[in-house]
Design an enzyme around this catalytic site. Structure first.
Site, PDB file in Angstrom:
ATOM      1  N   ILE A   1       0.817  -1.212   0.000  1.00  0.00           N
ATOM      2  CA  ILE A   1       0.000   0.000   0.000  1.00  0.00           C
ATOM      3  C   ILE A   1       0.856   1.269   0.000  1.00  0.00           C
ATOM      4  CG2 ILE A   1      -1.932  -1.180   1.110  1.00  0.00           C
ATOM      5  CD1 ILE A   1      -1.139   0.108   3.770  1.00  0.00           C
ATOM      6  N   LYS A   2       2.096   1.168   0.428  1.00  0.00           N
ATOM      7  CA  LYS A   2       3.045   2.299   0.454  1.00  0.00           C
ATOM      8  C   LYS A   2       2.423   3.567   1.013  1.00  0.00           C
ATOM      9  CE  LYS A   2       6.108   0.634  -3.259  1.00  0.00           C
ATOM     10  NZ  LYS A   2       5.355  -0.486  -3.870  1.00  0.00           N
ATOM     11  N   ARG A   3       1.657   3.463   2.080  1.00  0.00           N
ATOM     12  CA  ARG A   3       1.063   4.630   2.703  1.00  0.00           C
ATOM     13  C   ARG A   3       2.126   5.363   3.519  1.00  0.00           C
ATOM     14  NH1 ARG A   3      -2.349   2.915  -0.772  1.00  0.00           N
ATOM     15  NH2 ARG A   3      -4.488   2.447  -0.174  1.00  0.00           N
TER      16      ARG A   3
ATOM     17  N   THR B   1       3.456  -2.344   3.311  1.00  0.00           N
ATOM     18  CA  THR B   1       4.598  -1.509   2.945  1.00  0.00           C
ATOM     19  C   THR B   1       4.276  -0.057   3.284  1.00  0.00           C
ATOM     20  OG1 THR B   1       3.748  -1.247   0.688  1.00  0.00           O
ATOM     21  CG2 THR B   1       5.327  -3.018   1.062  1.00  0.00           C
TER      22      THR B   1
ATOM     23  N   ASP C   1       4.292   5.550  -6.341  1.00  0.00           N
ATOM     24  CA  ASP C   1       4.752   4.213  -6.722  1.00  0.00           C
ATOM     25  C   ASP C   1       5.307   4.242  -8.147  1.00  0.00           C
ATOM     26  OD1 ASP C   1       5.060   1.306  -6.731  1.00  0.00           O
ATOM     27  OD2 ASP C   1       3.541   1.312  -5.161  1.00  0.00           O
TER      28      ASP C   1
END
Lengths: 285, 285
Positions: free
Chosen positions: A96-98, A123, B100
């Site tokens: 999710i790369k938050r 993530t 991303d």
């Protein structure tokens, strides 16, 4: 602890992390026609991959952007897929790369460590600083959840900011050094912390140095295959074949498209892609 | 161009951006009991705020983390709220802070510039580099969408990475300089680009310098009120009262809780909170 379980999964099944970055374009036309609804189509495709590979894959990673691109239906498929992975006794990463301020980070933690989108690992993006990471630690105290924080990513743009030097040290080392320290409170029985990091397999300069410097960190390694990461470089990020998982998405979930009888023998080809990759990155059992 | 529309909204209605960061804790118990389903409860609360303020608010910002924390139901409320804002003729920002690699960024763009979660502007995190920003530009060519990229955020942790100096220049200046250049291809009739940035109102050092350096950038300014941002500092980020929007969430959507008759006079109090804030940050019409 969940990181110990991941370590044991890698010992048993190898380092392959299958990226379920499922686009409708990847799904056989026949299956799309069969199921009609987007959430059912995507879930069925994912289920098929999971059923064919769960005994040879250490963990599955879902890139949530693919699901968000289909709106509410897509996120329903995301939720169902995560639940199914758990039912099979396998592990999952919500990619999710938050990254956001404290109150907001707590909401993301609730959203992805509990409820519809519950997953074992997520993530995170560290740009906003360590108070954007610490709220997740509350949810990790019982050992049931873990995080992978972006350090040095696999894309060309990694050079733009991550590689900038400050006080003679790249930004990714600044972040890595801090995460290593934060991880000391979350070390499992195999020496790895619940705070892991994302280190792209496309760059191999300093791979040994990074591995040596962050001994307590489990690495999530993207970039194998489609993005150009080579097995020999990637192996440098492992310790005795463990301490890291290597993600491949299209290389596995689209592998069947290389064959005329790809759709009929979908399970077999998908499984073969995992076995080939596993051998390539050094699995010897 | 959408940035021109935002400029005009600010001219007419002032700089207040209402943050619909809606937690169930903020909603009157009576209303929760009335509607039962989470998506209906949250949507109805948001609708009430929008109805009471849309003629004095330039834009609404939805922090998606609050909605993700309630899973699929929460995201249904997110979707319905964005649609309702559009129906009212108002503008919206999806505060998603995604970041991303290229293929994935394109999926996020589809997810948030089209379909269920369509919004006018989104926020982005630049940590992974400029190839994590450029895929969104494709969707901006017709002028219908814009982005706000994180530069210097309002939280204490901003100092951890954003403030690090490389080649004698803070990271946020590295990013800002690049975004300013990227924005030259997307300038609207009032001189502002579709590529805006997030600059926290809690820091006022260098505010004049930042405003002067990035003349073509519209600023999204968080941190007013609850986070400690003062009106006098925030005004330094504006040019003739425009070129920026100032977000407040709890200060407005929870304002009614300060009063005994807060629930009965909810619309009135909420509206008053916007009017007070608008005056505080310099609206003089």
């Amino acid at each position: 602890m969940i990181i110990d379980r991941l370590y044991e999964e890698v010992e048993k099944k190898g380092n392959v992390c299958v990226g379920l970055d499922t686009s409708m374009d990847y799904i056989p036309r026949e299956w799309i026609e069969e199921f009609k609804e987007v959430d059912e189509i995507i879930f069925r495709f994912n289920k098929r991959i999971i059923d064919a590979t769960y005994d040879i894959v250490s963990i599955y990673k879902l890139q949530i952007a693919y699901y968000e691109s289909y709106g509410l239906e897509g996120l329903k498929a995301y939720s169902r897929t995560l639940k199914y992975i758990r039912e099979k006794g396998s592990l999952s990463i919500g990619d999710i790369k938050r990254g956001d301020i404290a109150d907001t980070a707590d909401k993301y933690a609730r959203g992805h460590f509990r409820g519809d989108f519950e997953t074992d690992f997520i993530t995170l993006n560290p740009y906003m600083g360590y108070d954007s990471i610490s709220p997740y630690l509350e949810y990790m105290k019982d050992g049931s959840k873990g995080i992978f924080v972006l350090l040095r990513t696999s894309n060309p743009g990694a050079k733009d900011i991550e590689y900038l030097k400050s006080d003679d040290k790249e930004i990714y080392y600044h972040i890595g050094d801090k995460l290593k320290d934060m991880g000391m409170d979350f070390i499992g029985k195999y020496g790895y912390s619940l705070i892991g990091s994302v280190v792209g397999g496309t760059h191999d300069e300093e791979a040994e140095i990074i591995r040596e410097r962050y001994k307590n960190m489990f690495f999530l390694i993207p970039g194998y295959g489609a993005q150009g990461g080579k097995a020999d470089n990637i192996k440098k990020y492992l310790i005795d074949g463990n301490g890291g998982i290597v993600n491949s998405s299209r290389g596995i979930i689209k592998y069947y498209t290389n064959f005329k009888d790809g759709v009929e023998r979908f399970d077999e080809y998908t499984r073969q892609a995992v076995i080939d990759m596993r051998r390539d990155i050094g699995y010897e059992k």
